[in-house]
Design a protein around this motif. Structure first.
Motif, PDB file in Angstrom:
ATOM      1  N   HIS A 209       0.860  -1.189   0.000  1.00  0.00           N
ATOM      2  CA  HIS A 209       0.000   0.000   0.000  1.00  0.00           C
ATOM      3  C   HIS A 209       0.893   1.234   0.000  1.00  0.00           C
ATOM      4  O   HIS A 209       1.727   1.404   0.882  1.00  0.00           O
ATOM      5  CB  HIS A 209      -0.895  -0.028   1.250  1.00  0.00           C
ATOM      6  CG  HIS A 209      -1.541   1.284   1.574  1.00  0.00           C
ATOM      7  ND1 HIS A 209      -2.571   1.808   0.826  1.00  0.00           N
ATOM      8  CD2 HIS A 209      -1.309   2.185   2.561  1.00  0.00           C
ATOM      9  CE1 HIS A 209      -2.946   2.974   1.350  1.00  0.00           C
ATOM     10  NE2 HIS A 209      -2.193   3.227   2.403  1.00  0.00           N
ATOM     11  N   CYS A 211       0.642   5.399  -0.286  1.00  0.00           N
ATOM     12  CA  CYS A 211      -0.381   6.441  -0.223  1.00  0.00           C
ATOM     13  C   CYS A 211       0.263   7.801   0.031  1.00  0.00           C
ATOM     14  O   CYS A 211       1.471   7.936   0.098  1.00  0.00           O
ATOM     15  CB  CYS A 211      -1.344   6.123   0.917  1.00  0.00           C
ATOM     16  SG  CYS A 211      -0.504   6.153   2.509  1.00  0.00           S
ATOM     17  N   CYS A 310      -6.546   5.324   1.822  1.00  0.00           N
ATOM     18  CA  CYS A 310      -5.620   5.045   2.930  1.00  0.00           C
ATOM     19  C   CYS A 310      -6.471   4.501   4.074  1.00  0.00           C
ATOM     20  O   CYS A 310      -7.641   4.169   3.886  1.00  0.00           O
ATOM     21  CB  CYS A 310      -4.872   6.319   3.318  1.00  0.00           C
ATOM     22  SG  CYS A 310      -3.603   6.090   4.587  1.00  0.00           S
ATOM     23  N   GLY A 311      -5.869   4.423   5.264  1.00  0.00           N
ATOM     24  CA  GLY A 311      -6.617   3.962   6.424  1.00  0.00           C
ATOM     25  C   GLY A 311      -7.638   4.996   6.885  1.00  0.00           C
ATOM     26  O   GLY A 311      -7.518   6.189   6.599  1.00  0.00           O
TER      27      GLY A 311
END
Ligand SMILES: [Zn+2]
Length: 341
Positions: A209, A211, A310-311
């Protein structure tokens, strides 16, 4: 049907930790805290399933922060004496632990929550770990004296945990490398090398991931300084396309990333960010489906996975729940649009 999945983190319920904070304090301790973490995990498994996501995560409910959660189980790290350090090329200051001796895992890091996740959903599960380069950028090194060597040392530990997660029944192991967008030259060379070392021997799906960070003010200010076109991915994607990593998660919706950069990931599964984590506005299914439609110009349908940018950790719980539903509804609509073609 497009797979749908979150990047990784979800907000912690108010009874577990401080809300709307990136480094929240826990509200309990000892056995009570351990139970509360799993209760929160169960809640989010159900919420992801109810929203209709096809791949489920633990929402990182058991870790205070995505990097420090791992470091707490590493010998050679001094957590007692944290120091202030500018991280992500000095974008913001954080209190970080120090590397003071050779690194070694104290034992399993995420066995409890990974097995709990596996036991409570029949859907595919993804589990996230911080990537080596990002860890290196979130600790103060007083021992190795070389970022690349330190990254290799962390990669070996990550690999041990990743192999154990696979044995726990995890379908996708994802390494989070936001620092890839900050140190593009390092990322394209030893960053990816360390990432592949961390994923060595895995037969489950592997992912990374990359970002532009959580929706916190320091990141929003940074993004505003990057100009009209964000081309950071351009350097890393061709190297990733040549790597053994199978899935790549990237920011798309509301970002200034030129969508044609996704074509550089030829052959990879692309987790396209179609949910903005820097805004509390809930995306409509139409907006999500439109974003998927734009990505389909550069990513073959069978390689496209709908994801968040994203988170969602620093957001409110209600907003996060609504965004999960928007993600699933938008992916379903995109699928119907494809079928109608
Ligand atoms: Zn992220």
């Amino acid at each position: 049907m497009f797979d749908t999945v979150i990047a990784g983190s979800l907000p912690k319920p108010a009874w577990l930790a401080e809300t709307e904070k990136l480094w929240p304090q826990w509200k309990a301790e000892g056995a009570e805290l351990a139970q509360a973490k799993l209760d929160a995990t169960l809640l989010w498994i159900k919420a992801q399933e109810d929203a209709g996501l096809s791949v489920i995560g633990d929402g990182e409910q058991s870790r205070q922060h995505f990097v420090h959660g791992f470091l707490e189980q590493v010998e050679g790290i001094d957590f007692e004496h944290k120091v202030e350090m500018g991280i992500r090329n000095d974008r913001y200051k954080a209190m970080v632990p120090q590397v003071v001796a050779a690194l070694k895992l104290k034992g399993r890091v995420h066995a409890t929550e990974a097995r709990f996740l596996r036991a409570h959903t029949k859907r595919k599960i993804k589990f996230t770990l911080p990537g080596p380069l990002t860890i290196v950028d979130t600790v103060a090194d007083r021992f190795y004296g070389d970022r690349r060597q330190l990254a290799t040392a962390f990669a070996e530990l990550l690999n041990q945990e990743a192999l154990a997660l696979q044995a726990d029944g995890v379908d996708i192991v994802q390494f989070d490398e936001p620092a890839f967008n900050v140190y593009m030259d390092d990322a394209a060379t030893w960053g990816i090398e360390a990432l592949e070392r961390a994923a060595q021997g895995l037969t489950c799906t592997t992912a990374v991931h990359i970002c532009y960070g959580y929706g916190i003010q320091a990141n929003i200010d940074w993004k505003n300084s990057l100009g009209q076109e964000w081309r950071q991915y351009e350097k890393v994607f061709p190297a990733l396309a040549r790597s053994s990593i199978q899935q790549v998660s990237l920011e798309c919706f509301h970002s200034h990333v030129p969508p044609d950069l996704m074509a550089l990931l030829h052959g990879k599964d692309v987790m396209v960010g179609v949910i903005d984590v820097a805004s509390d506005t809930i995306e409509t299914p139409q907006e999500v489906a439109d974003a998927i439609g734009r990505a389909l110009q550069f990513v073959p349908r069978q390689h496209l996975i709908a994801c968040t940018n994203c988170g969602l950790a620093p957001m409110s719980r209600a907003v996060a729940e609504a965004k999960l539903r928007a993600l699933a509804a938008g992916a379903k609509l995109a699928d119907e649009r494809q079928a109608a073609k």
